[in-house]
Design a protein around this motif. Structure first.
Motif, PDB file in Angstrom:
ATOM      1  N   GLU A  86       0.292  -1.563  -1.775  1.00  0.00           N
ATOM      2  CA  GLU A  86       0.933  -2.798  -1.636  1.00  0.00           C
ATOM      3  C   GLU A  86       2.614  -2.513  -2.287  1.00  0.00           C
ATOM      4  O   GLU A  86       3.346  -3.163  -3.099  1.00  0.00           O
ATOM      5  N   GLU A  87       3.108  -1.486  -1.932  1.00  0.00           N
ATOM      6  CA  GLU A  87       4.385  -0.818  -2.410  1.00  0.00           C
ATOM      7  C   GLU A  87       5.457  -1.818  -2.028  1.00  0.00           C
ATOM      8  O   GLU A  87       6.237  -2.066  -3.089  1.00  0.00           O
ATOM      9  N   ILE A  88       5.611  -2.326  -0.804  1.00  0.00           N
ATOM     10  CA  ILE A  88       6.717  -3.088  -0.589  1.00  0.00           C
ATOM     11  C   ILE A  88       6.733  -4.627  -1.435  1.00  0.00           C
ATOM     12  O   ILE A  88       7.584  -4.994  -1.948  1.00  0.00           O
ATOM     13  N   ALA A  89       5.397  -5.078  -1.463  1.00  0.00           N
ATOM     14  CA  ALA A  89       5.423  -6.532  -1.971  1.00  0.00           C
ATOM     15  C   ALA A  89       5.608  -6.067  -3.530  1.00  0.00           C
ATOM     16  O   ALA A  89       5.976  -7.079  -4.201  1.00  0.00           O
ATOM     17  N   ARG A  90       4.830  -4.985  -4.093  1.00  0.00           N
ATOM     18  CA  ARG A  90       5.053  -4.823  -5.560  1.00  0.00           C
ATOM     19  C   ARG A  90       6.640  -4.741  -5.878  1.00  0.00           C
ATOM     20  O   ARG A  90       7.045  -5.313  -6.990  1.00  0.00           O
ATOM     21  N   ALA A  91       7.396  -3.825  -5.151  1.00  0.00           N
ATOM     22  CA  ALA A  91       8.930  -3.700  -5.337  1.00  0.00           C
ATOM     23  C   ALA A  91       9.521  -5.149  -4.988  1.00  0.00           C
ATOM     24  O   ALA A  91      10.362  -5.538  -6.199  1.00  0.00           O
ATOM     25  N   GLY A  92       9.009  -6.019  -4.333  1.00  0.00           N
ATOM     26  CA  GLY A  92       9.738  -7.242  -3.999  1.00  0.00           C
ATOM     27  C   GLY A  92       9.527  -8.179  -5.415  1.00  0.00           C
ATOM     28  O   GLY A  92      10.381  -8.761  -5.933  1.00  0.00           O
ATOM     29  N   SER A  93       8.365  -8.182  -5.793  1.00  0.00           N
ATOM     30  CA  SER A  93       7.971  -8.682  -6.929  1.00  0.00           C
ATOM     31  C   SER A  93       8.841  -8.573  -8.324  1.00  0.00           C
ATOM     32  O   SER A  93       9.170  -9.326  -9.265  1.00  0.00           O
ATOM     33  N   ALA A  94       8.921  -7.040  -8.363  1.00  0.00           N
ATOM     34  CA  ALA A  94       9.621  -6.515  -9.525  1.00  0.00           C
ATOM     35  C   ALA A  94      11.025  -6.961  -9.449  1.00  0.00           C
ATOM     36  O   ALA A  94      11.809  -7.181 -10.471  1.00  0.00           O
ATOM     37  N   LEU A  95      11.676  -6.812  -8.525  1.00  0.00           N
ATOM     38  CA  LEU A  95      13.112  -7.107  -7.963  1.00  0.00           C
ATOM     39  C   LEU A  95      13.204  -8.576  -8.156  1.00  0.00           C
ATOM     40  O   LEU A  95      14.475  -8.903  -8.958  1.00  0.00           O
ATOM     41  N   ALA A  96      12.352  -9.587  -7.676  1.00  0.00           N
ATOM     42  CA  ALA A  96      12.665 -10.903  -8.111  1.00  0.00           C
ATOM     43  C   ALA A  96      12.540 -11.186  -9.385  1.00  0.00           C
ATOM     44  O   ALA A  96      13.299 -12.195  -9.982  1.00  0.00           O
ATOM     45  N   HIS A  97      11.838 -10.535 -10.244  1.00  0.00           N
ATOM     46  CA  HIS A  97      11.646 -10.653 -11.718  1.00  0.00           C
ATOM     47  C   HIS A  97      13.061 -10.121 -12.435  1.00  0.00           C
ATOM     48  O   HIS A  97      13.381 -10.898 -13.123  1.00  0.00           O
TER      49      HIS A  97
END
Length: 254
Positions: free
Chosen positions: A57-68
Protein backbone atom coordinates in the motif's frame (compact mmCIF):
# COMPACT_ATOMS: atom_id res chain seq x y z
CA UNK A 1 3.16 25.70 4.24
CA UNK A 2 4.61 24.65 7.61
CA UNK A 3 4.11 20.87 7.31
CA UNK A 4 7.07 18.54 7.04
CA UNK A 5 7.57 14.93 6.03
CA UNK A 6 10.79 13.01 6.70
CA UNK A 7 11.26 9.71 4.85
CA UNK A 8 13.54 7.76 7.15
CA UNK A 9 15.75 4.71 6.62
CA UNK A 10 15.82 2.52 9.72
CA UNK A 11 18.81 0.50 8.54
CA UNK A 12 18.96 -3.29 8.43
CA UNK A 13 17.80 -4.17 11.91
CA UNK A 14 19.34 -3.38 15.28
CA UNK A 15 19.11 0.10 16.76
CA UNK A 16 22.90 0.57 16.59
CA UNK A 17 22.59 0.84 12.80
CA UNK A 18 20.13 3.74 13.00
CA UNK A 19 21.88 7.01 12.14
CA UNK A 20 21.79 9.91 14.61
CA UNK A 21 19.94 12.00 12.00
CA UNK A 22 17.26 9.32 11.66
CA UNK A 23 16.91 9.04 15.44
CA UNK A 24 16.49 12.81 15.75
CA UNK A 25 13.83 12.88 13.02
CA UNK A 26 11.87 10.10 14.74
CA UNK A 27 12.06 11.94 18.05
CA UNK A 28 10.73 15.15 16.49
CA UNK A 29 7.87 13.57 14.56
CA UNK A 30 4.31 14.02 15.71
CA UNK A 31 3.15 11.03 13.64
CA UNK A 32 4.92 7.99 12.19
CA UNK A 33 3.69 6.05 9.15
CA UNK A 34 5.03 2.77 7.78
CA UNK A 35 4.68 -0.88 6.94
CA UNK A 36 3.69 -2.65 10.16
CA UNK A 37 6.90 -4.67 10.84
CA UNK A 38 9.04 -1.57 10.22
CA UNK A 39 6.85 0.57 12.42
CA UNK A 40 7.25 -2.02 15.17
CA UNK A 41 10.98 -1.23 15.20
CA UNK A 42 10.31 2.38 16.22
CA UNK A 43 10.01 2.86 20.01
CA UNK A 44 6.64 4.28 21.02
CA UNK A 45 6.71 7.85 22.31
CA UNK A 46 4.03 9.65 24.30
CA UNK A 47 2.01 12.02 22.15
CA UNK A 48 3.21 10.51 18.87
CA UNK A 49 0.60 8.77 16.72
CA UNK A 50 1.43 5.62 14.71
CA UNK A 51 -0.16 4.57 11.43
CA UNK A 52 0.61 1.05 10.17
CA UNK A 53 -0.34 -0.30 6.74
CA UNK A 54 0.24 -3.33 4.54
CA UNK A 55 3.36 -3.88 2.44
CA UNK A 56 1.72 -3.25 -0.94
CA UNK A 57 0.00 0.00 0.00
CA UNK A 58 2.93 2.32 -0.68
CA UNK A 59 1.12 5.05 -2.61
CA UNK A 60 -1.91 5.05 -0.31
CA UNK A 61 0.44 5.17 2.71
CA UNK A 62 2.37 8.05 1.14
CA UNK A 63 -0.86 9.93 0.42
CA UNK A 64 -2.11 9.56 3.97
CA UNK A 65 1.20 10.77 5.40
CA UNK A 66 1.34 13.74 3.02
CA UNK A 67 -2.24 14.72 3.82
CA UNK A 68 -1.35 14.61 7.51
CA UNK A 69 1.77 16.74 6.93
CA UNK A 70 -0.36 19.22 4.94
CA UNK A 71 -2.24 20.03 8.17
CA UNK A 72 1.01 21.53 9.48
CA UNK A 73 2.25 18.44 11.29
CA UNK A 74 5.75 16.96 11.42
CA UNK A 75 5.37 13.47 9.94
CA UNK A 76 7.85 10.60 9.62
CA UNK A 77 7.60 7.84 7.03
CA UNK A 78 9.79 4.85 7.87
CA UNK A 79 11.43 2.29 5.60
CA UNK A 80 13.77 -0.58 6.31
CA UNK A 81 17.31 -0.09 5.06
CA UNK A 82 17.59 3.06 2.95
CA UNK A 83 14.36 4.81 1.91
CA UNK A 84 15.69 5.50 -1.58
CA UNK A 85 16.52 1.88 -2.45
CA UNK A 86 13.35 0.02 -3.50
CA UNK A 87 11.53 1.78 -0.67
CA UNK A 88 9.31 4.68 0.32
CA UNK A 89 11.18 7.79 -0.85
CA UNK A 90 10.20 7.24 -4.50
CA UNK A 91 6.59 6.49 -3.50
CA UNK A 92 6.33 9.69 -1.48
CA UNK A 93 7.75 11.82 -4.30
CA UNK A 94 5.51 10.06 -6.83
CA UNK A 95 2.52 10.89 -4.64
CA UNK A 96 3.63 14.51 -4.41
CA UNK A 97 3.90 14.73 -8.20
CA UNK A 98 0.41 13.31 -8.72
CA UNK A 99 -1.25 14.89 -5.69
CA UNK A 100 -2.73 18.28 -4.84
CA UNK A 101 -0.64 21.38 -5.45
CA UNK A 102 -0.33 22.07 -1.72
CA UNK A 103 1.80 18.95 -1.23
CA UNK A 104 4.55 20.51 -3.34
CA UNK A 105 4.89 23.20 -0.69
CA UNK A 106 5.74 20.73 2.08
CA UNK A 107 9.23 20.47 3.50
CA UNK A 108 10.57 17.07 2.46
CA UNK A 109 13.63 15.35 3.96
CA UNK A 110 14.95 11.98 2.79
CA UNK A 111 17.07 10.53 5.59
CA UNK A 112 19.45 7.78 4.41
CA UNK A 113 20.05 4.45 6.10
CA UNK A 114 22.24 1.39 5.64
CA UNK A 115 20.66 -0.69 2.90
CA UNK A 116 20.71 -4.51 2.88
CA UNK A 117 23.26 -4.96 0.11
CA UNK A 118 25.81 -2.83 1.98
CA UNK A 119 25.30 -4.75 5.22
CA UNK A 120 25.62 -8.13 3.48
CA UNK A 121 28.69 -6.92 1.59
CA UNK A 122 30.32 -5.74 4.81
CA UNK A 123 29.67 -9.08 6.50
CA UNK A 124 31.26 -10.96 3.57
CA UNK A 125 34.21 -8.66 2.94
CA UNK A 126 34.11 -6.41 -0.12
CA UNK A 127 32.21 -8.17 -2.93
CA UNK A 128 30.98 -4.79 -4.20
CA UNK A 129 34.51 -3.41 -4.34
CA UNK A 130 34.25 -2.56 -8.05
CA UNK A 131 31.30 -1.65 -10.31
CA UNK A 132 27.97 -3.13 -9.23
CA UNK A 133 24.22 -2.79 -9.68
CA UNK A 134 21.09 -3.55 -7.66
CA UNK A 135 18.11 -5.37 -9.18
CA UNK A 136 14.74 -6.19 -7.64
CA UNK A 137 13.60 -9.63 -8.75
CA UNK A 138 9.97 -8.73 -8.06
CA UNK A 139 7.76 -8.39 -11.13
CA UNK A 140 5.01 -6.57 -9.25
CA UNK A 141 6.00 -3.24 -10.81
CA UNK A 142 7.77 -4.36 -13.99
CA UNK A 143 7.49 -7.30 -16.40
CA UNK A 144 9.57 -10.40 -15.67
CA UNK A 145 11.00 -10.07 -19.18
CA UNK A 146 12.56 -6.78 -18.08
CA UNK A 147 14.16 -8.50 -15.08
CA UNK A 148 15.65 -11.18 -17.32
CA UNK A 149 17.03 -8.65 -19.78
CA UNK A 150 18.67 -6.64 -17.01
CA UNK A 151 20.20 -9.77 -15.48
CA UNK A 152 21.73 -10.82 -18.78
CA UNK A 153 23.07 -7.36 -19.58
CA UNK A 154 24.51 -6.89 -16.08
CA UNK A 155 26.27 -10.26 -16.28
CA UNK A 156 27.60 -9.51 -19.76
CA UNK A 157 28.85 -6.10 -18.63
CA UNK A 158 30.78 -7.59 -15.71
CA UNK A 159 28.79 -5.98 -12.89
CA UNK A 160 28.57 -7.52 -9.45
CA UNK A 161 24.88 -7.69 -8.59
CA UNK A 162 22.68 -7.28 -5.54
CA UNK A 163 19.26 -8.94 -5.64
CA UNK A 164 16.41 -7.48 -3.60
CA UNK A 165 13.00 -9.17 -3.21
CA UNK A 166 14.40 -12.52 -4.39
CA UNK A 167 11.44 -14.77 -3.67
CA UNK A 168 7.91 -14.80 -2.27
CA UNK A 169 5.04 -17.26 -1.99
CA UNK A 170 3.64 -15.81 -5.21
CA UNK A 171 7.04 -16.03 -6.98
CA UNK A 172 8.62 -19.35 -5.93
CA UNK A 173 10.28 -20.06 -9.30
CA UNK A 174 11.85 -16.77 -10.30
CA UNK A 175 15.09 -16.96 -8.30
CA UNK A 176 15.92 -20.38 -9.75
CA UNK A 177 15.20 -18.97 -13.20
CA UNK A 178 17.54 -16.05 -12.47
CA UNK A 179 20.35 -18.41 -11.44
CA UNK A 180 19.81 -20.56 -14.55
CA UNK A 181 20.06 -17.45 -16.71
CA UNK A 182 23.24 -16.29 -14.98
CA UNK A 183 24.81 -19.72 -15.43
CA UNK A 184 24.39 -19.20 -19.17
CA UNK A 185 26.47 -16.01 -18.93
CA UNK A 186 28.95 -16.61 -16.09
CA UNK A 187 31.29 -19.40 -14.93
CA UNK A 188 29.93 -21.70 -12.24
CA UNK A 189 32.70 -20.68 -9.84
CA UNK A 190 31.44 -17.09 -9.47
CA UNK A 191 30.65 -16.55 -5.75
CA UNK A 192 27.04 -16.02 -4.68
CA UNK A 193 26.43 -14.65 -1.18
CA UNK A 194 23.11 -15.27 0.59
CA UNK A 195 22.68 -12.76 3.39
CA UNK A 196 19.62 -13.46 5.50
CA UNK A 197 18.57 -10.99 8.22
CA UNK A 198 21.95 -9.25 7.98
CA UNK A 199 22.41 -6.90 10.92
CA UNK A 200 19.99 -8.77 13.15
CA UNK A 201 20.51 -11.38 15.85
CA UNK A 202 19.43 -14.24 13.57
CA UNK A 203 21.61 -13.24 10.60
CA UNK A 204 23.04 -15.95 8.36
CA UNK A 205 25.67 -15.30 5.69
CA UNK A 206 26.47 -18.16 3.29
CA UNK A 207 28.68 -18.11 0.20
CA UNK A 208 28.29 -20.76 -2.53
CA UNK A 209 29.46 -21.03 -6.15
CA UNK A 210 26.95 -20.01 -8.80
CA UNK A 211 26.89 -23.63 -9.98
CA UNK A 212 25.33 -24.64 -6.65
CA UNK A 213 23.07 -21.64 -6.00
CA UNK A 214 19.38 -22.55 -5.53
CA UNK A 215 16.21 -20.64 -4.98
CA UNK A 216 15.36 -22.49 -1.78
CA UNK A 217 18.45 -20.97 -0.13
CA UNK A 218 16.63 -17.61 0.15
CA UNK A 219 13.47 -16.02 1.46
CA UNK A 220 12.14 -12.45 1.50
CA UNK A 221 14.50 -11.60 4.38
CA UNK A 222 17.48 -12.45 2.16
CA UNK A 223 19.59 -10.11 0.06
CA UNK A 224 21.76 -11.91 -2.51
CA UNK A 225 25.07 -10.70 -3.92
CA UNK A 226 26.47 -12.22 -7.11
CA UNK A 227 30.15 -11.64 -7.84
CA UNK A 228 31.95 -11.30 -11.15
CA UNK A 229 34.58 -13.36 -12.93
CA UNK A 230 37.14 -11.29 -10.99
CA UNK A 231 35.61 -11.80 -7.53
CA UNK A 232 37.92 -13.77 -5.24
CA UNK A 233 37.62 -15.72 -2.00
CA UNK A 234 40.46 -15.41 0.52
CA UNK A 235 40.52 -18.48 2.76
CA UNK A 236 41.80 -18.04 6.34
CA UNK A 237 42.63 -20.74 8.87
CA UNK A 238 40.09 -20.74 11.68
CA UNK A 239 38.47 -17.53 10.46
CA UNK A 240 35.66 -16.76 8.00
CA UNK A 241 36.60 -16.46 4.35
CA UNK A 242 36.81 -12.97 2.87
CA UNK A 243 35.06 -12.35 -0.45
CA UNK A 244 36.16 -9.36 -2.49
CA UNK A 245 36.01 -7.93 -5.99
CA UNK A 246 39.32 -6.26 -6.89
CA UNK A 247 39.30 -2.53 -7.53
CA UNK A 248 40.97 -2.93 -10.91
CA UNK A 249 38.79 -3.67 -13.94
CA UNK A 250 38.16 -7.32 -14.71
CA UNK A 251 40.50 -8.07 -17.62
CA UNK A 252 38.17 -10.77 -18.93
CA UNK A 253 35.40 -8.18 -19.35
CA UNK A 254 37.50 -5.18 -20.36
Amino acid sequence: MSGRIAVIGLGPGEARYLTPEAAAELEAAEAVYGYGPYLDRVPARAGQSRHASDNREEIARAGSALAHAATGAKVAMVSGGDPGVFAMAAAVIEAIEAGPAEWRGLEVAVVPGITAMLMVAAKAGAPLGHDFCAISLSDNLKPWETVERRLRLAAQAGFAMAFYNPVSKARPWQLDRAFDLLREELPGAVPVIFGRAAGRADEKIVTVPLAGARGDMADMATCILVGTTATRIVARDGLPDLVYTPRRADAERA
